[in-house]
Design an enzyme around this catalytic site. Structure first.
Site, PDB file in Angstrom:
ATOM      1  CE  LYS A 179      -1.653   3.152   2.701  1.00  0.00           C
ATOM      2  NZ  LYS A 179      -1.607   4.133   1.618  1.00  0.00           N
ATOM      3  CD  GLU A 254      13.130   4.177   7.533  1.00  0.00           C
ATOM      4  OE1 GLU A 254      12.970   4.237   6.313  1.00  0.00           O
ATOM      5  OE2 GLU A 254      13.135   5.163   8.295  1.00  0.00           O
ATOM      6  CB  CYS A 288      13.427   8.957   8.065  1.00  0.00           C
ATOM      7  SG  CYS A 288      14.388   7.770   7.150  1.00  0.00           S
ATOM      8  CD  GLU A 385      11.294  12.696  11.134  1.00  0.00           C
ATOM      9  OE1 GLU A 385      10.162  12.264  11.404  1.00  0.00           O
ATOM     10  OE2 GLU A 385      12.163  12.007  10.580  1.00  0.00           O
TER      11      GLU A 385
HETATM   12  N1  LIG Z   1      10.812   7.535   8.667  1.00  0.00           N
HETATM   13  C1  LIG Z   1      10.482   7.947   7.475  1.00  0.00           C
HETATM   14  O1  LIG Z   1      11.091   7.626   6.456  1.00  0.00           O
HETATM   15  C2  LIG Z   1       9.318   8.831   7.326  1.00  0.00           C
HETATM   16  C3  LIG Z   1       8.894   9.595   8.385  1.00  0.00           C
HETATM   17  N2  LIG Z   1       7.809  10.387   8.230  1.00  0.00           N
HETATM   18  C4  LIG Z   1       7.398  11.215   9.356  1.00  0.00           C
HETATM   19  O2  LIG Z   1       5.968  11.132   9.460  1.00  0.00           O
HETATM   20  C5  LIG Z   1       5.423  12.432   9.378  1.00  0.00           C
HETATM   21  C6  LIG Z   1       4.102  12.379   8.673  1.00  0.00           C
HETATM   22  O3  LIG Z   1       4.333  11.954   7.319  1.00  0.00           O
HETATM   23  P1  LIG Z   1       3.277  11.060   6.621  1.00  0.00           P
HETATM   24  O4  LIG Z   1       3.573  10.779   5.210  1.00  0.00           O
HETATM   25  O5  LIG Z   1       1.938  11.641   6.945  1.00  0.00           O
HETATM   26  O6  LIG Z   1       3.538   9.687   7.337  1.00  0.00           O
HETATM   27  P2  LIG Z   1       2.443   8.617   7.704  1.00  0.00           P
HETATM   28  O7  LIG Z   1       3.094   7.738   8.667  1.00  0.00           O
HETATM   29  O8  LIG Z   1       1.154   9.254   8.050  1.00  0.00           O
HETATM   30  O9  LIG Z   1       2.183   7.817   6.298  1.00  0.00           O
HETATM   31  C7  LIG Z   1       3.060   6.809   5.889  1.00  0.00           C
HETATM   32  C8  LIG Z   1       2.216   5.693   5.271  1.00  0.00           C
HETATM   33  O10 LIG Z   1       1.362   5.164   6.257  1.00  0.00           O
HETATM   34  C9  LIG Z   1       0.010   5.179   5.786  1.00  0.00           C
HETATM   35  N3  LIG Z   1      -0.891   5.350   6.909  1.00  0.00           N
HETATM   36  C10 LIG Z   1      -1.276   6.492   7.501  1.00  0.00           C
HETATM   37  N4  LIG Z   1      -2.129   6.220   8.503  1.00  0.00           N
HETATM   38  C11 LIG Z   1      -2.305   4.869   8.530  1.00  0.00           C
HETATM   39  C12 LIG Z   1      -3.067   3.956   9.320  1.00  0.00           C
HETATM   40  N5  LIG Z   1      -3.858   4.387  10.309  1.00  0.00           N
HETATM   41  N6  LIG Z   1      -2.998   2.620   9.042  1.00  0.00           N
HETATM   42  C13 LIG Z   1      -2.203   2.175   8.040  1.00  0.00           C
HETATM   43  N7  LIG Z   1      -1.459   2.986   7.269  1.00  0.00           N
HETATM   44  C14 LIG Z   1      -1.511   4.316   7.506  1.00  0.00           C
HETATM   45  C15 LIG Z   1      -0.023   6.322   4.825  1.00  0.00           C
HETATM   46  O11 LIG Z   1      -1.125   6.151   3.953  1.00  0.00           O
HETATM   47  P3  LIG Z   1      -1.789   7.492   3.302  1.00  0.00           P
HETATM   48  O12 LIG Z   1      -0.752   8.133   2.478  1.00  0.00           O
HETATM   49  O13 LIG Z   1      -2.943   6.955   2.483  1.00  0.00           O
HETATM   50  O14 LIG Z   1      -2.248   8.351   4.448  1.00  0.00           O
HETATM   51  C16 LIG Z   1       1.315   6.144   4.123  1.00  0.00           C
HETATM   52  O15 LIG Z   1       1.216   5.117   3.155  1.00  0.00           O
HETATM   53  C17 LIG Z   1       6.456  13.236   8.608  1.00  0.00           C
HETATM   54  O16 LIG Z   1       6.332  14.604   8.863  1.00  0.00           O
HETATM   55  C18 LIG Z   1       7.742  12.664   9.136  1.00  0.00           C
HETATM   56  O17 LIG Z   1       8.045  13.276  10.369  1.00  0.00           O
HETATM   57  C19 LIG Z   1       7.090  10.430   7.071  1.00  0.00           C
HETATM   58  C20 LIG Z   1       7.524   9.682   5.976  1.00  0.00           C
HETATM   59  C21 LIG Z   1       8.696   8.862   6.018  1.00  0.00           C
HETATM   60  O1  LIG Z   2      12.637   7.124   4.600  1.00  0.00           O
HETATM   61  C1  LIG Z   2      13.550   7.814   4.221  1.00  0.00           C
HETATM   62  O2  LIG Z   2      13.628   9.015   4.422  1.00  0.00           O
HETATM   63  C2  LIG Z   2      14.624   7.130   3.446  1.00  0.00           C
HETATM   64  O3  LIG Z   2      14.907   5.912   4.099  1.00  0.00           O
HETATM   65  C3  LIG Z   2      15.822   7.977   3.326  1.00  0.00           C
HETATM   66  S1  LIG Z   2      17.086   7.242   2.419  1.00  0.00           S
HETATM   67  O4  LIG Z   2      16.990   5.759   2.483  1.00  0.00           O
HETATM   68  O5  LIG Z   2      16.943   7.699   1.022  1.00  0.00           O
HETATM   69  O6  LIG Z   2      18.290   7.744   3.059  1.00  0.00           O
END
Ligand SMILES: NC(=O)C1=CN([C@@H]2O[C@H](COP(=O)(O)OP(=O)(O)OC[C@H]3O[C@@H](n4cnc5c(N)ncnc54)[C@H](OP(=O)(O)O)[C@@H]3O)[C@@H](O)[C@H]2O)C=CC1
Ligand SMILES: O=C(O)[C@H](O)CS(=O)(=O)O
Length: 491
Positions: A179, A254, A288, A385
């Site tokens: 997804k 992650e 991240c 973050e």
């Molecule tokens: N560690 C990392 O690499 C990342 C960290 N982040 C952090 O998260 C914050 C928010 O970003 P965001 O993209 O909104 O991250 P989210 O965690 O909200 O979304 C990531 C994924 O999870 C899905 N998701 C959201 N809510 C649910 C749920 N209740 N059950 C199952 N899946 C769900 C989203 O689907 P959908 O898109 O349909 O909502 C998307 O596919 C960022 O500001 C950042 O701080 C974000 C992205 C990557």
């Molecule tokens: O989720 C992320 O932000 C990625 O893991 C970053 S990276 O793998 O491109 O460093």
């Protein structure tokens, strides 16, 4: 319309159980730079997700029964097709996520590297024999695919976060339902189209788009799903861990980060500025592993701040399709508001802007690359973050003080520092409580090293030889009855 060499890669259907399916209700995918609608994808839910899971479960026996060499060859074909279509995939990614084309091309190559790496690792899933304590028994350990897997991936790396999961899963003999984030589904669907062209059998890989809650709940609670891998916010990660607990699924998480970036007084300042630009401003700060807090020794603080601000002024802000752009738009207005909140909080508590400091004149979700000085641990940027192009500079005096500040967070994903004293390099690298440490570099991500965090930044590792272990289970076989030949033969 996107200017693609192969327009058929722009899919407005989901790939479920080997079929491309539509839905009456759809989700619009918009270009964050222009606001234009790029495409519409199906708004699917639990029903279609169950269909994908059932198809995966049906495809699993034949897929796991293939030899590792056979699975490896199919993954290698997928890898080749991804690279052959790198430009089109990059255009699709920039259109839906906003990152500069050069970065998007780089991510496609990075994403493909995971498929190539795990095509090779498929052939190295070794077991073991263990000397038996009983002479008539033999002990054998094998590793087997965990089964039907689910992946839920974020918008910031729409290709790499999928291949970093699907690569090891399929290589291990697992099957997967993905997804993708609703804001960036097109890259995932294009990757699925290429997987189909590579000959990966029907049902082995499905991509469902739609309601995160409905799809996520089905993936997290369906007993046929034996593993869930998630990249995204720590908040959603916690929620998914709770949901998967009822059926005791294996999970890989992650999650969020809060990376410290430390510049010691003996650092090569020009190298540190270059590293800070890469670590802080890649993907406009939406990764991240971005430097979230920059700690600079007081002896070099003013010089480093000036050099960083000057270097930032050279970075062109604009639409990702535009030649020479280094900083694209943020994913949406909510992301800009989060940066503005962190900025406002820091200014209220005494920080000062030395470059940037607000929304860009281009409007929409463009934000000026910003450097803040006079930042302290009391500010939100120290604890949360930011996920945007905001570089807060903290001052420090001693090694003990900065290590304590760097470790003062519930996160533990990436960390970075610049120093040249060998003793300091070893001491600080060992004392930082993070899953990954970059020493004199701001870019640590690749397919060969174990990527992941400690504390509340997640569980498990992706990439490297470790990455496939999360898709395997260990079986212990005790072979008894190996006595010497009996006088009275049994038959
Ligand atoms: N560690 C990392 O690499 C990342 C960290 N982040 C952090 O998260 C914050 C928010 O970003 P965001 O993209 O909104 O991250 P989210 O965690 O909200 O979304 C990531 C994924 O999870 C899905 N998701 C959201 N809510 C649910 C749920 N209740 N059950 C199952 N899946 C769900 C989203 O689907 P959908 O898109 O349909 O909502 C998307 O596919 C960022 O500001 C950042 O701080 C974000 C992205 C990557
Ligand atoms: O989720 C992320 O932000 C990625 O893991 C970053 S990276 O793998 O491109 O460093």
């Amino acid at each position: 319309m996107l200017n693609l060499r192969d327009p058929s890669l722009l899919r407005e259907q989901c790939f479920v159980a080997g079929q491309w399916i539509s839905a009456a209700r759809t989700i619009a995918v918009t270009n964050p730079a222009s606001g234009a609608v790029v495409a519409h994808v199906p708004r699917l839910g639990a029903t279609e997700t169950r269909q994908a899971i059932d198809a995966a479960n049906g495809a699993w026996p034949a897929w796991r029964a293939r030899t590792a060499h056979d699975r490896s060859a199919l993954l290698a074909r997928w890898h080749a097709l991804i690279l052959e279509n790198q430009d089109d995939l990059a255009r699709i990614m920039t259109a839906e996520q906003g990152k500069p084309l050069a970065e998007a091309r780089g991510e496609i190559a990075y994403a493909a590297s995971f498929i190539q790496w795990f095509a090779e690792e498929a052939k190295r899933v070794y077991g073991e024999t263990i000397p038996s304590p009983i002479s008539t028994q033999r002990i054998v350990v094998t590793k087997e695919p965990v089964g039907v897997c689910a992946a839920i991936t974020p918008w910031n790396f729409p290709a790499a976060m999928i291949t970093r999961k699907a690569g090891p899963a399929l290589a291990a003999g697992c099957v997967m339902v993905v997804k993708p984030a609703s804001q960036t589904p097109l890259t995932a669907l294009a990757l699925a189209a290429l997987a189909e062209r590579a000959g990966i059998p029907s049902g082995v890989l499905s991509v469902v788009t739609g309601s995160a809650g409905d799809i996520g709940t089905e993936l997290a609670t369906n007993p046929l799903v034996r593993k869930l891998s998630f990249t995204g916010s720590t908040e959603v990660g916690r929620h998914l861990m709770q949901q998967t607990a009822a059926t005791v699924k294996k999970v890989s998480m992650e999650l969020g980060g809060n990376a410290p970036f430390i510049v010691f007084e003996d650092a090569d300042l020009d190298a540190a500025v270059e590293g800070a630009i890469v670590s802080k401003f890649r993907n406009a700060g939406q990764t991240c592993v971005c430097a979230n807090r920059l700690y600079v020794h007081s002896k070099v603080y003013d010089q480093f701040a000036r050099k960083l601000a000057d270097a930032l002024k050279a970075l062109k802000v604009g639409s990702g399709e535009e030649e020479g752009v280094r900083i694209g738009p943020l994913i949406d207005d909510a992301a800009v508001r989060k940066v503005e909140e962190h900025l406002a909080d820091a200014l209220e508590r005494g920080a000062q802007v030395i470059t940037g400091g607000g929304r860009h004149a281009l409007g929409r979700s463009f934000f000026e690359p910003t450097v803040l000085v006079g930042v302290t641990q009391a500010m939100r940027v120290a604890r949360e973050e930011t996920f945007g192009p905001l570089a807060p500079l903290f001052r420090f005096e001693t090694e003990d003080e900065v290590v304590a500040m760097a470790n003062d967070t519930e996160f533990g994903l990436a960390s970075y520092f610049y120093a040249r004293d060998l003793g300091r390099v070893w001491r600080v690298a060992e004392r930082l409580e993070y899953g990954m440490v970059g020493v004199n570099t701001g870019l640590i991500s690749n397919e060969v090293a174990p990527f992941g965090g400690v504390k509340q930044s997640g569980l498990g590792r992706e990439g490297s030889r470790h990455g496939i272990e999360d898709y395997l289970v260990i079986k212990y076989i005790n072979m008894a009855g190996i006595e010497s030949p009996r006088t009275n033969q049994l038959n």
